[in-house]
Design a protein around this motif. Sequence first.
Motif, short mmCIF file in Angstrom:
data_model
loop_
_atom_site.label_atom_id
_atom_site.label_comp_id
_atom_site.label_asym_id
_atom_site.label_seq_id
_atom_site.Cartn_x
_atom_site.Cartn_y
_atom_site.Cartn_z
N MET A 1 6.27 -2.55 -4.37
CA MET A 1 4.88 -2.20 -4.03
C MET A 1 4.41 -1.00 -4.83
O MET A 1 3.26 -0.95 -5.28
CB MET A 1 4.77 -1.93 -2.53
N SER B 1 1.57 3.35 -2.82
CA SER B 1 1.64 1.88 -2.83
C SER B 1 0.46 1.23 -2.13
O SER B 1 0.46 0.02 -1.91
CB SER B 1 2.94 1.43 -2.14
N TRP C 1 9.80 -1.38 -1.21
CA TRP C 1 8.93 -0.24 -1.51
C TRP C 1 8.82 -0.04 -3.01
O TRP C 1 7.74 0.31 -3.52
CB TRP C 1 9.46 1.02 -0.84
N GLU D 1 -1.30 -2.14 -3.44
CA GLU D 1 -0.55 -3.38 -3.24
C GLU D 1 -0.49 -3.75 -1.76
O GLU D 1 -0.59 -4.94 -1.41
CB GLU D 1 0.86 -3.25 -3.81
N ILE D 2 -0.37 -2.76 -0.89
CA ILE D 2 -0.35 -3.04 0.55
C ILE D 2 -1.69 -3.65 0.97
O ILE D 2 -1.75 -4.62 1.73
CB ILE D 2 -0.03 -1.78 1.35
N SER E 1 1.36 -1.14 -7.64
CA SER E 1 0.18 -0.29 -7.43
C SER E 1 -0.04 0.64 -8.62
O SER E 1 -1.16 0.75 -9.13
CB SER E 1 0.35 0.54 -6.15
N ASN F 1 8.80 -10.74 -0.70
CA ASN F 1 9.17 -9.77 0.34
C ASN F 1 9.70 -10.42 1.61
O ASN F 1 10.05 -9.72 2.56
CB ASN F 1 7.95 -8.90 0.67
#
Length: 396
Positions: A70, A364, A67, A367-368, A74, A386
């Motif tokens: 990400m 985030s 997390w 990026e997700i 972001s 990841n």
Amino acid sequence: MVEHFKTIVVGRGMMGAAAARYLALAGDGVAVIGPDEPKDWPRHDGVFASHYDEARITRTIDSDPVWARMANRSIARYGAISEESGIDFYREVGCLIVGPARGGRDPYIAQVASAAAALKVETDLLSADELKHRFDYFEFGSGCEGVHEQSNAGYVNPRRLVEAQTLLADKAGAQVIRRAVVSVREEPGSCMVTTDDGAVYSAERVLVAAGGFTINASLLPRSLDLKVYARTVAFFEIADADLPAYAGMPSLIHQPDDPVDHIYLLPPVRYPDGKTYLKIGGDPDDLWLRSEPEIRAWFRSGGRISTRDHLQRIIGQLVPSLAQAPISMAACVTSFTPANYPAIGYASERIAVLSGGCGAAAKSSDEIGRLGAELMLHGRIVDEANGEVFRPVFTD
């Protein structure tokens, strides 16, 4: 005539709009399908989204390295997204995390401080007295400590971020279709996507990014292990004349001695109705929404009075000056996967899923979305940092 695309993204929320932008930047033949926000929630019988709001906490500190990565990636792109779209969605007001002082039974603040050090994030570690001096509108009591991240933290406006991502996806060549998808089905050689106005579109591949509504059995060929919980947020109105008293307020995450009273709080933000509100969230218990019709009904309900009253009690203790402020509430949902990471992967040969914000995805989401686009472009997530944490779990 059925219009054909290479890739269709189902869902135009924070993840879906971001994924559509990255896909469109990589090539042509992209469509993103998702409705605009309904005007009248109580009478709306269609789908909803939890990004219908003006503020979500953003911060770089996270004890979970996935997390944290990400979020940092972001946040580093917020400026470029804002500049390219011309839409301002980020306020760097800082984020304050407060909990029981280190050395006691609760390791929360020690974990936050350790994560900040590991990420090389510049923070201030504040005692109870220092918290009172620096943030005199809060009442944390004694026996607490706080970690204050002043830079690269604050809040994003999710409505405007989705607007920015949608605009940039369109600018990059994606077709934006402002309807709700009612079904996705896979056929030999293609996928067929039907919207609520009866239109049918075909695509080589489909990415379903429908948030909590991903549990709709008509969207995926397999049932995703995704639990959707009802959430209630409360809003405390602040008169314009009183706003100077709260100047400089950061976003807040508070872990008191009783974890049931754990909350997050957003500083005063102007909403579309012209009024300014302080928002607080933190349900004391979970209400599991097991079906898509239950999710729709929940949004229409406007939230739970019991949770509103719970949050009002906390505000009375935490921000005493707002104890008598006019209060309202709203409904939203959070969606959790078994691994507590977004589910990003294929459900069949041509239909993939991008869902499961786990209560932490707003900051985030860019990026997700990029990872979802990477899946569609390469058939897998190329970024190996990841591992396999995003692999979806299906129940059938």
